[in-house]
Design a protein around this motif. Structure first.
Motif, short mmCIF file in Angstrom:
data_model
loop_
_atom_site.label_atom_id
_atom_site.label_comp_id
_atom_site.label_asym_id
_atom_site.label_seq_id
_atom_site.Cartn_x
_atom_site.Cartn_y
_atom_site.Cartn_z
N UNK A 10 0.66 -1.17 0.26
CA UNK A 10 -0.07 -0.03 0.06
C UNK A 10 0.75 1.16 0.03
N UNK A 11 0.36 2.03 -0.65
CA UNK A 11 1.28 3.55 -0.85
C UNK A 11 0.42 4.37 -2.05
N UNK A 12 0.61 5.71 -1.47
CA UNK A 12 0.03 6.67 -2.50
C UNK A 12 -1.46 6.63 -2.57
N UNK A 13 -2.16 6.24 -1.61
CA UNK A 13 -3.75 5.96 -1.57
C UNK A 13 -4.14 4.65 -2.33
N UNK A 14 -2.98 3.88 -2.75
CA UNK A 14 -3.51 2.54 -3.55
C UNK A 14 -2.96 1.35 -2.87
N UNK A 15 -3.83 0.55 -2.68
CA UNK A 15 -3.40 -0.97 -2.18
C UNK A 15 -3.41 -1.86 -3.19
N UNK A 16 -2.08 -2.76 -3.30
CA UNK A 16 -2.21 -3.90 -4.61
C UNK A 16 -2.17 -5.05 -3.92
N UNK A 17 -2.96 -6.01 -4.26
CA UNK A 17 -3.00 -7.42 -3.60
C UNK A 17 -2.78 -8.23 -4.98
N UNK A 18 -1.63 -8.95 -4.60
CA UNK A 18 -1.23 -9.84 -5.82
C UNK A 18 -1.31 -11.38 -5.22
N UNK A 19 -2.12 -11.98 -6.33
CA UNK A 19 -2.34 -13.66 -5.80
C UNK A 19 -0.93 -14.27 -6.24
N UNK A 20 -0.64 -14.78 -5.25
CA UNK A 20 0.68 -15.34 -5.41
C UNK A 20 0.89 -16.91 -5.16
N UNK A 21 0.19 -17.78 -6.01
CA UNK A 21 0.48 -18.90 -6.17
C UNK A 21 0.77 -19.22 -7.60
N UNK A 22 1.94 -18.58 -8.24
CA UNK A 22 2.30 -18.73 -9.66
C UNK A 22 2.59 -20.07 -10.25
N UNK A 23 2.87 -20.99 -9.42
CA UNK A 23 3.25 -22.36 -9.74
C UNK A 23 2.02 -23.02 -10.22
N UNK A 57 0.41 -12.94 -9.59
CA UNK A 57 1.93 -13.20 -10.06
C UNK A 57 2.25 -14.18 -11.02
N UNK A 58 3.20 -14.13 -11.90
CA UNK A 58 3.47 -15.14 -12.75
C UNK A 58 3.03 -14.82 -13.82
N UNK A 59 2.58 -15.86 -14.52
CA UNK A 59 1.98 -15.99 -16.12
C UNK A 59 0.52 -15.60 -16.17
N UNK A 60 -0.16 -15.59 -15.14
CA UNK A 60 -1.52 -15.54 -15.09
C UNK A 60 -2.67 -14.60 -13.95
N UNK A 112 -2.78 -13.06 -18.89
CA UNK A 112 -2.67 -14.30 -19.00
C UNK A 112 -4.09 -15.00 -18.84
N UNK A 113 -4.47 -15.91 -17.93
CA UNK A 113 -5.58 -16.67 -18.00
C UNK A 113 -6.46 -16.07 -17.00
N UNK A 114 -7.70 -15.75 -17.22
CA UNK A 114 -8.85 -15.54 -16.05
C UNK A 114 -10.01 -16.42 -16.47
N UNK A 115 -9.74 -17.85 -15.93
CA UNK A 115 -10.62 -18.82 -16.24
C UNK A 115 -11.42 -19.29 -15.11
N UNK A 116 -12.65 -19.59 -15.59
CA UNK A 116 -13.64 -20.18 -14.57
C UNK A 116 -13.56 -19.48 -13.16
N UNK A 117 -13.34 -20.02 -11.94
CA UNK A 117 -13.41 -19.30 -10.61
C UNK A 117 -12.58 -17.88 -10.73
N UNK A 118 -11.62 -17.75 -11.68
CA UNK A 118 -10.99 -16.64 -11.74
C UNK A 118 -11.76 -15.44 -11.83
N UNK A 119 -12.88 -15.83 -13.01
CA UNK A 119 -14.20 -14.75 -13.08
C UNK A 119 -14.62 -14.32 -11.91
#
Length: 277
Positions: A10-23, A57-60, A112-119
């Protein structure tokens, strides 16, 4: 706060949440979903945060729910009844709709992918920005059921087009998704991060209290059309889907031969048909 499956900044009034299971292409596990909700609550409670970005994170961005067989846990799932499945899916729908009601703008940044539950994740965000070559799809309807919220596709794009994609399980690119209204804007993949930050920085100039009121007012249009009831009923319909023979066959193949074999069984008729046409 530290999380196992997401990164939080978080910084400059913006929070960034990165999904982190790239494998796993950020597939949704129970623990990832819990961490995502925890990070969203942290951003909600921080008065300095005005806008939230969710990315991968990663490819998708997110390849859907993690449906890999998991030994005893998977065996317990086989013991569920139609009633317990229905109740669990309705609770899940209500959990997703909590994101809809969070009083700060949430932006999905999709590559990358936004598939099924990603939606489910992207659909609960207020705005979706995507790479031109991102992939959006709902293939689970071929054997697995429906994503409970359907990513709100039936209200974010023309209904007939949403039905076509849901009936076939076919995918579209980020650019095509923009043309249909599912995505607010799409950008070249190498410009996505830069462009999203530029737009979100402008949003973050607006005081957080104003943003919350604006979001609530805009959401009210769909709430008066009972969008929350429609999403909850999606849980009931998904439970019915899970009682069908195709779902049981997919589960059996996945347990006995592995997930790759089950996905091949599910998609082969569609793949073969396209190859013959």
């Amino acid at each position: 706060m530290d999380y196992t499956n997401v990164l939080y900044d978080a910084g400059e009034h913006i929070a960034t949440i990165t999904l982190n299971r790239p494998e796993k292409l950020n597939a949704i596990s129970d623990s990832l979903r819990t961490d995502l909700e925890g990070a969203l609550r942290e951003a909600e409670a921080d008065h300095e945060v005005r806008v939230i970005i969710i990315k991968g994170a990663g490819r998708s961005f997110c390849s859907g729910y993690d449906i890999s067989p998991r030994g005893p846990e998977d065996a317990r799932r086989q013991e569920r009844t139609l009633a317990t499945d229905r109740a669990g899916l309705i609770r899940s729908a209500q959990r997703w709709m909590w994101m809809w009601s969070l009083p700060k703008p949430i932006i999905a940044q999709v590559h990358g992918y936004c598939i099924a539950g990603g939606n489910e994740i992207a659909g609960m965000c207020d705005i979706i920005y995507a790479a031109d070559d991102a992939t959006f799809g709902q293939p689970q309807g071929r054997a697995l059921g429906i994503a409970i919220t359907m990513g709100l596709w039936p209200i974010k794009m023309p209904l007939s087009k949403a039905k076509e994609l849901l009936f076939t399980g076919d995918s579209i690119t980020g650019k095509e998704a923009e043309d249909l209204g599912l995505v607010t804007r799409s950008f070249p993949a190498d410009k996505l991060d830069e462009e999203v930050r530029r737009i979100v920085a402008r949003m973050a100039l607006t005081p957080v209290e104003y943003l919350g009121v604006i979001k609530g007012a805009a959401n009210r249009y769909y709430e008066l059309m009972n969008i929350k009831g429609a999403v909850e009923q999606g849980g009931e319909l998904d439970a019915i889907y899970h009682a069908m023979p195709g779902y049981e066959e997919f589960s059996r193949i996945s347990r006995e031969q592995g997930l790759k074999a089950a996905l091949d069984w599910r998609d082969r008729p569609f793949r073969d048909y396209r190859g013959a046409s």
